[in-house]
Design a protein around this motif. Structure first.
Motif, PDB file in Angstrom:
ATOM      1  N   GLU A 143       4.796  -7.532   5.035  1.00 51.66           N
ATOM      2  CA  GLU A 143       3.787  -8.336   5.733  1.00 51.66           C
ATOM      3  C   GLU A 143       2.497  -8.404   4.925  1.00 51.66           C
ATOM      4  O   GLU A 143       1.804  -9.426   4.922  1.00 51.66           O
ATOM      5  CB  GLU A 143       3.524  -7.741   7.109  1.00 51.66           C
ATOM      6  CG  GLU A 143       4.727  -7.770   8.045  1.00 51.66           C
ATOM      7  CD  GLU A 143       4.460  -7.039   9.350  1.00 51.66           C
ATOM      8  OE1 GLU A 143       3.323  -6.520   9.518  1.00 51.66           O
ATOM      9  OE2 GLU A 143       5.369  -6.975  10.192  1.00 51.66           O
ATOM     10  N   LYS A 144       2.175  -7.327   4.227  1.00 48.48           N
ATOM     11  CA  LYS A 144       0.957  -7.320   3.411  1.00 48.48           C
ATOM     12  C   LYS A 144       1.093  -8.224   2.187  1.00 48.48           C
ATOM     13  O   LYS A 144       0.096  -8.749   1.682  1.00 48.48           O
ATOM     14  CB  LYS A 144       0.620  -5.889   2.993  1.00 48.48           C
ATOM     15  CG  LYS A 144       0.184  -5.016   4.166  1.00 48.48           C
ATOM     16  CD  LYS A 144      -0.112  -3.586   3.732  1.00 48.48           C
ATOM     17  CE  LYS A 144      -0.556  -2.748   4.933  1.00 48.48           C
ATOM     18  NZ  LYS A 144      -0.814  -1.340   4.575  1.00 48.48           N
TER      19      LYS A 144
ATOM     20  N   GLU B 287      10.134   1.842   7.562  1.00 46.68           N
ATOM     21  CA  GLU B 287       9.117   1.278   8.444  1.00 46.68           C
ATOM     22  C   GLU B 287       7.901   0.794   7.652  1.00 46.68           C
ATOM     23  O   GLU B 287       7.370  -0.287   7.907  1.00 46.68           O
ATOM     24  CB  GLU B 287       8.690   2.315   9.490  1.00 46.68           C
ATOM     25  CG  GLU B 287       9.780   2.728  10.472  1.00 46.68           C
ATOM     26  CD  GLU B 287      10.738   3.738   9.891  1.00 46.68           C
ATOM     27  OE1 GLU B 287      10.481   4.228   8.763  1.00 46.68           O
ATOM     28  OE2 GLU B 287      11.757   4.034  10.546  1.00 46.68           O
ATOM     29  N   LYS B 288       7.475   1.615   6.691  1.00 43.10           N
ATOM     30  CA  LYS B 288       6.311   1.228   5.896  1.00 43.10           C
ATOM     31  C   LYS B 288       6.653   0.097   4.923  1.00 43.10           C
ATOM     32  O   LYS B 288       5.780  -0.701   4.560  1.00 43.10           O
ATOM     33  CB  LYS B 288       5.766   2.443   5.141  1.00 43.10           C
ATOM     34  CG  LYS B 288       5.165   3.491   6.068  1.00 43.10           C
ATOM     35  CD  LYS B 288       4.501   4.615   5.299  1.00 43.10           C
ATOM     36  CE  LYS B 288       3.840   5.605   6.260  1.00 43.10           C
ATOM     37  NZ  LYS B 288       3.162   6.704   5.545  1.00 43.10           N
ATOM     38  N   TYR B 289       7.899   0.052   4.498  1.00 36.73           N
ATOM     39  CA  TYR B 289       8.328  -1.047   3.628  1.00 36.73           C
ATOM     40  C   TYR B 289       8.216  -2.384   4.358  1.00 36.73           C
ATOM     41  O   TYR B 289       7.744  -3.384   3.793  1.00 36.73           O
ATOM     42  CB  TYR B 289       9.755  -0.806   3.160  1.00 36.73           C
ATOM     43  CG  TYR B 289      10.371  -1.968   2.405  1.00 36.73           C
ATOM     44  CD1 TYR B 289       9.847  -2.390   1.190  1.00 36.73           C
ATOM     45  CD2 TYR B 289      11.467  -2.649   2.927  1.00 36.73           C
ATOM     46  CE1 TYR B 289      10.411  -3.462   0.501  1.00 36.73           C
ATOM     47  CE2 TYR B 289      12.036  -3.710   2.256  1.00 36.73           C
ATOM     48  CZ  TYR B 289      11.505  -4.120   1.046  1.00 36.73           C
ATOM     49  OH  TYR B 289      12.052  -5.180   0.370  1.00 36.73           O
ATOM     50  N   LYS B 290       8.614  -2.417   5.628  1.00 43.00           N
ATOM     51  CA  LYS B 290       8.491  -3.650   6.407  1.00 43.00           C
ATOM     52  C   LYS B 290       7.029  -4.058   6.559  1.00 43.00           C
ATOM     53  O   LYS B 290       6.686  -5.244   6.474  1.00 43.00           O
ATOM     54  CB  LYS B 290       9.127  -3.458   7.789  1.00 43.00           C
ATOM     55  CG  LYS B 290      10.643  -3.303   7.749  1.00 43.00           C
ATOM     56  CD  LYS B 290      11.201  -3.078   9.144  1.00 43.00           C
ATOM     57  CE  LYS B 290      12.713  -2.898   9.096  1.00 43.00           C
ATOM     58  NZ  LYS B 290      13.279  -2.656  10.450  1.00 43.00           N
ATOM     59  N   THR B 291       6.172  -3.078   6.772  1.00 37.37           N
ATOM     60  CA  THR B 291       4.735  -3.375   6.873  1.00 37.37           C
ATOM     61  C   THR B 291       4.202  -3.907   5.556  1.00 37.37           C
ATOM     62  O   THR B 291       3.373  -4.823   5.533  1.00 37.37           O
ATOM     63  CB  THR B 291       3.968  -2.106   7.282  1.00 37.37           C
ATOM     64  OG1 THR B 291       4.493  -1.614   8.510  1.00 37.37           O
ATOM     65  CG2 THR B 291       2.486  -2.396   7.434  1.00 37.37           C
ATOM     66  N   ASP B 292       4.675  -3.347   4.447  1.00 36.74           N
ATOM     67  CA  ASP B 292       4.220  -3.806   3.132  1.00 36.74           C
ATOM     68  C   ASP B 292       4.682  -5.225   2.830  1.00 36.74           C
ATOM     69  O   ASP B 292       4.006  -5.968   2.106  1.00 36.74           O
ATOM     70  CB  ASP B 292       4.702  -2.849   2.045  1.00 36.74           C
ATOM     71  CG  ASP B 292       3.832  -1.599   1.960  1.00 36.74           C
ATOM     72  OD1 ASP B 292       2.681  -1.672   2.415  1.00 36.74           O
ATOM     73  OD2 ASP B 292       4.305  -0.571   1.450  1.00 36.74           O
TER      74      ASP B 292
ATOM     75  N   LYS C 299       0.806  -1.227   0.000  1.00 32.20           N
ATOM     76  CA  LYS C 299       0.000   0.000   0.000  1.00 32.20           C
ATOM     77  C   LYS C 299       0.835   1.272   0.000  1.00 32.20           C
ATOM     78  O   LYS C 299       0.429   2.282  -0.565  1.00 32.20           O
ATOM     79  CB  LYS C 299      -0.942   0.008   1.212  1.00 32.20           C
ATOM     80  CG  LYS C 299      -1.836  -1.213   1.320  1.00 32.20           C
ATOM     81  CD  LYS C 299      -2.744  -1.359   0.112  1.00 32.20           C
ATOM     82  CE  LYS C 299      -3.690  -2.547   0.258  1.00 32.20           C
ATOM     83  NZ  LYS C 299      -4.494  -2.780  -0.948  1.00 32.20           N
ATOM     84  N   ASP C 300       2.016   1.248   0.643  1.00 35.53           N
ATOM     85  CA  ASP C 300       2.785   2.474   0.805  1.00 35.53           C
ATOM     86  C   ASP C 300       4.130   2.457   0.092  1.00 35.53           C
ATOM     87  O   ASP C 300       4.840   3.453   0.112  1.00 35.53           O
ATOM     88  CB  ASP C 300       3.021   2.746   2.297  1.00 35.53           C
ATOM     89  CG  ASP C 300       1.730   3.031   3.034  1.00 35.53           C
ATOM     90  OD1 ASP C 300       1.069   4.020   2.698  1.00 35.53           O
ATOM     91  OD2 ASP C 300       1.364   2.246   3.918  1.00 35.53           O
ATOM     92  N   THR C 301       4.478   1.360  -0.512  1.00 35.13           N
ATOM     93  CA  THR C 301       5.736   1.261  -1.254  1.00 35.13           C
ATOM     94  C   THR C 301       5.402   0.989  -2.713  1.00 35.13           C
ATOM     95  O   THR C 301       4.977  -0.110  -3.062  1.00 35.13           O
ATOM     96  CB  THR C 301       6.625   0.144  -0.686  1.00 35.13           C
ATOM     97  OG1 THR C 301       6.767   0.325   0.729  1.00 35.13           O
ATOM     98  CG2 THR C 301       8.000   0.163  -1.328  1.00 35.13           C
TER      99      THR C 301
ATOM    100  N   SER D  33      -9.521  -2.721  11.452  1.00 32.54           N
ATOM    101  CA  SER D  33      -9.609  -1.563  10.563  1.00 32.54           C
ATOM    102  C   SER D  33     -10.924  -0.810  10.708  1.00 32.54           C
ATOM    103  O   SER D  33     -11.038   0.331  10.286  1.00 32.54           O
ATOM    104  CB  SER D  33      -9.439  -2.007   9.103  1.00 32.54           C
ATOM    105  OG  SER D  33     -10.501  -2.869   8.708  1.00 32.54           O
TER     106      SER D  33
END
Length: 908
Positions: A266-267, A259-264, A240-242, A351
């Motif tokens: 996981e997505k 930080e958002k890359y790590k979350t992505d 979503k963010d990368t 969410s």
């Protein structure tokens, strides 16, 4: 002469609490090393100084501590903070001096701290405390960023005048700015901060912050290895963010944030789990930076694993709700493709706070301490059996409910909106509803409302809730100036949305006006060379203070003089006056639910024409009166931010009706033209004869061609007299409907869909539909001044009122029926308290018709475009739209094309 030197210097950095303990340990060690040996005896007995161990100091009685050096603080205050007291027994060297240095160091005000022995008399000791203050900030300059960003950076880092400047302040400021721009994709941002002493101010420094953002680092490509079941495009969409660079994408720029890359990542795994691949994992990933291109290349190696299916699903531990009910909430059947993400959402959808999941089923009915977990108990080949283990726990009740942060708004204004009452059963649904209701007040930042759980006691079954709110400006000033109708038009509007009428006679409450009770007072003045309008309104949302019944009232007066738009001359002997008064009540209902509101109002308007012949009406002298009753029912659950709703809807239907005068006044309106008093007569002697050679004198009857006739039966009806009688008391009914939906599409992207319908009808067709209260379609929807009660309907992409029916002369006469459809995609840029900004794109279509017989709901004028909205508490909503009209205006053949629209103070 000083007999002893006890000196300690310490660089103070007390705004970094994680280092305090280390500083104290180092401090103690330095004291043991630095403190010198006390020399006893007279001047003749002084020998070469020797050092003694720290624990072998000599005891004295502290006679005095004198503060030396240039300081801005009170001497006694400094000594008090050191903890040393006159008459105190101290050891030199010893813990007392060490402790004093630590205490002064904790203040974070000094750069160096030194103790000196001034003199020793017998067993008394006199100490000098020599301190050097840390410099204070005089001014700060930031270069390398846009001017509009400077104030925000200064505020975020609290770089205020007289701020203590130390290494910690410089380091945290540097790190904050670098991280801020790295989050925006400027990964090579470098910040240098220098301080220089101010030559005028004492012990103050000027700070210069240089920001070198460099070029924004984008992602050239994101490549996947090992993916067979899901395409690379599907996996990239899951991030979503990368995003990799794509000029087509508008709302999500390509940038890399670790930080958002790590979350992505996981997505990406979650995307596989949604398709049944429970064992999917990322084996490795790499991020390579190309310095020449200033771009990143990402490679992700995935291992998909096998596809699984749901097997048997059993519920354990549930006593309150049956397996059947819980299964209906779970909505997953045996044999379906395994979907770990869906399973998690059906149990607890993080969410959506108001989602229909199993956790909310329990929490909405008091089970705050409930816990639901899905556990895999058996895997056979490609089938997984689950147990949904439910720990229900005791029922919880609200105990203490408090609100903090309301500095201006009185407590009762907030507490009456709370749905969480002490002693009532805990309900997450009511907690979420309370957040919405507080946000809808408009007095607080809706994005900052934070309910905190306190004293959660499972044994007692109670919980305290503390609502944290942040006040925002609720009053608004409207200042407009523009050119219209052949002259300058100025507007001044004041709106106080948190007024307090009960404090009107309290002098101390005027800051600058009495505020805090949630009432609304609005004053609006508008005028030009040829018209003036004055209006005043007041509303109380809890009339009587006990129930949610809103009382509203308004009064206005308008006066317009006859204006020649060609010569721009104004005839003040000919005027049109309007007086309006209205009162209303709106009650919140409980059936079907408490989102419904029933509103009723009574209004009276008096129209007075004094030799005002403009073509707007057929008569230029006389009066019309409009006594109407309006009833409406609406339902609104949109939230949570009234400026930028992200969910919910609003529906309203209303009817505005007048008394049916035709039923009881005994007037035959179809026969008015045949009656003598409504016949056409000459208003003055004619200098020439008519077409038949007859001389016309004042009072003679005339036919439709202006010729003299002998009897009134032969004369034509006078339209002005007939209409004056018809519209002496206005008779009509007006029906309106509006539906407004808000749906979160993706991330922060919100879809708004809107439909509107309006119809103006007549009880008596012989009397006809009145020329007042009509609909004018097209343009920005902004109504400047209206003399005839018209409603201006927005349809962007076309000039104002251009889609409105016209008469034979081409003048707009207003529509009696209209319909409109609109879709908007909205995306927030910022929703901060100081200013909320969002961009939008829209599709619109609508049409209006003179009569119901002409109505065709599918013959629409269409448009599309883009826009931006800026809401500032002090000025309300401001905006700009740029729309393209796909259809031709009435009487033209080409599409209207592009049309700009400026929005000021319009509804959200």
């Amino acid at each position: 002469m000083r007999l002893l030197l006890v000196i300690k210097k310490e660089n103070v950095d007390l705004e970094r609490p994680v280092n305090k303990l280390n500083n104290f340990l180092v401090l103690q060690k330095k004291i043991q090393i630095v403190l010198t040996l006390l020399l006893l005896g007279s001047f003749s007995q002084i020998k070469a100084q020797e050092r003694v161990p720290f624990d072998q100091g000599k005891k004295y009685i502290l006679a005095k501590v004198s503060v030396v050096g240039k300081i801005s603080f009170n001497e006694q205050t400094v000594v008090t903070f050191s903890g040393l007291q006159k008459g105190q027994e101290i050891t030199v060297p010893g813990e007392e001096i060490s402790s004093a240095i630590k205490k002064l160091g904790k203040l974070g005000l000094f750069d160096e701290i030194a103790f000196y022995v001034n003199k020793v008399e017998n067993d008394s000791i006199y100490l000098d405390l020599d301190i050097i203050e840390l410099p204070k900030l005089n001014e700060v300059k930031i270069v390398g960023v846009k001017k509009g960003k400077i104030e925000g950076l200064i505020k975020d880092n609290n770089l205020t005048k007289n701020k203590i400047v130390n290494e910690n302040l410089i380091t945290t400021t540097k790190n904050y700015i670098e991280n801020k721009y790295k989050k925006d994709g400027f990964y090579n941002t470098k910040v240098t901060i220098t301080t220089t002493p101010d030559t005028i101010a004492g012990n103050q420094v000027n700070m210069l912050v240089r920001v070198d953002k460099g070029d924004k680092v984008k992602i050239s490509n994101i490549d996947f290895i090992g993916n067979k079941q899901l395409t690379s495009s599907q996996l990239r969409a899951a991030m979503k963010d990368t995003k990799q660079k794509n000029f087509i994408r508008v709302f999500k720029a390509s940038k890399f944030i670790p930080e958002k890359y790590k979350t992505d990542l996981e997505k990406v795994v979650a995307a596989y789990k949604e398709k049944g691949y429970r064992d999917a994992r990322i084996i490795y990933d790499s991020v390579k930076y190309n310095k020449q291109k200033n771009m990143l290349a990402i490679k992700i190696n995935v291992e998909e694993g096998n596809k699984y299916y749901f097997g048997n699903i059993k519920f354990l531990g549930n006593t309150v709700y049956s397996d059947r009910l819980l299964n209906s909430y779970l909505g997953i059947k045996k044999g379906e493709t395994y979907n770990g993400v869906l399973l998690e959402k059906r149990i607890a959808d993080k969410s959506k706070p108001d989602a229909e999941d199993i956790t909310n089923l329990y929490q909405n009915n008091g089970y705050l301490f409930s816990n639901i977990n899905a556990v895999e108990v058996r895997t056979v080949n490609d089938t997984i059996d689950f147990e949904i283990r439910v720990t229900e726990g005791p029922i919880a009740y609200f105990n203490k409910i408090t609100v903090v942060g309301n500095d201006k708004t009185n407590d009762h204004v907030i507490y009456r909106e709370l749905r969480t009452k002490p002693g009532e059963k805990y309900s997450k649904e009511q907690l979420v509803r309370t957040i919405r209701e507080i946000g809808q007040l408009g007095f607080f930042d809706p994005e900052a409302i934070d309910p905190k759980f306190k004293n959660v006691d499972a044994a007692a079954g109670t919980v305290d809730i503390e609502y944290n709110v942040v006040e925002k400006g609720s009053s608004q000033v409207e200042l407009q100036g523009g050119y219209g109708g052949g002259g300058f038009i100025g507007t001044l509007g004041l709106s106080f949305n948190n007024f307090s009428a009960r404090k009107l006679f309290d002098k101390e409450a005027y800051k600058p006006l009495p505020m805090g009770d949630g009432q609304k007072v609005s004053l609006r003045l508008q005028g030009s060379t040829y018209f003036q309008t004055y209006s005043l309104s007041f509303s109380e949302p809890w009339f009587g203070g006990k129930k949610p019944v809103q009382f509203s009232s308004s009064i206005s007066y308008s006066k317009q003089f006859l204006n020649n738009f060609v010569t721009r001359t104004v005839d003040r002997s000919r005027s049109f006056n309007i007086f309006t008064v209205q009162v209303g009540l709106a009650k919140r209902l409980t059936v079907p639910d408490d989102y419904f509101v029933l509103s009723q109002s009574v209004s009276y308007q008096h129209y007075d024409l004094n030799n005002y012949n403009t073509g707007l009406f057929t008569f230029g002298n006389g009066a019309s009166r409009n006594l109407a009753y309006t009833i409406g029912i609406s339902r609104s659950n949109k939230g949570v931010n009234p400026i930028f709703p992200t969910y919910g809807s609003e529906f309203s239907i209303s009817a505005k009706i007048t008394p049916p005068y035709s039923l009881f006044n005994g007037i035959d309106y179809a026969d008015l033209g045949n009656q003598e008093e409504y016949k056409l007569r000459a208003t003055a002697d004619a200098t020439n004869g008519d077409a038949n050679g007859q001389m016309i004198k004042k009072g003679d009857y005339l036919d439709s061609n202006g010729n003299k006739v002998s009897t009134y039966q032969e004369a034509a009806a006078d339209p002005a007299k007939v209409d004056q009688k018809k519209y002496n008391w206005l008779e009509y009914y007006k029906i309106k409907f509006k539906g407004d939906w808000y749906t979160k599409v993706y991330g922060k992207l919100v879809l708004r869909t809107l439909t509107e319908f309006g119809f103006l009808g007549a009880y008596n067709q012989d009397r006809g539909v009145i020329p007042f209260e009509r609909f004018y379609l097209g343009g920005d929807g902004m109504a400047n001044y209206s003399m005839d009660g018209r409603e201006t309907i927005q349809l962007r992409g076309y000039p104002n009122n251009s889609l409105t029916p016209v008469n034979t002369n081409g003048d707009p006469i207003g529509a009696t029926i209209y319909n409109k459809f609109s879709m908007e995609l909205r995306y927030p840029i910022t929703l901060k308290q100081s200013a909320s900004i969002f961009v939008l794109s829209f599709l619109e279509a609508g049409s209006s018709y003179p009569t119901f017989k002409d109505y065709n709901p599918f013959d629409l004028s269409r448009s599309a475009g883009i826009g931006v909205r800026v809401f500032m508490p002090a000025f309300g909503m401001l905006g700009f739209d740029y729309g393209y009209g796909f259809d031709a205006l009435p009487g033209q053949t080409k599409a209207n094309g592009w049309e700009p629209h400026f929005i000021i103070g319009q509804q959200f």
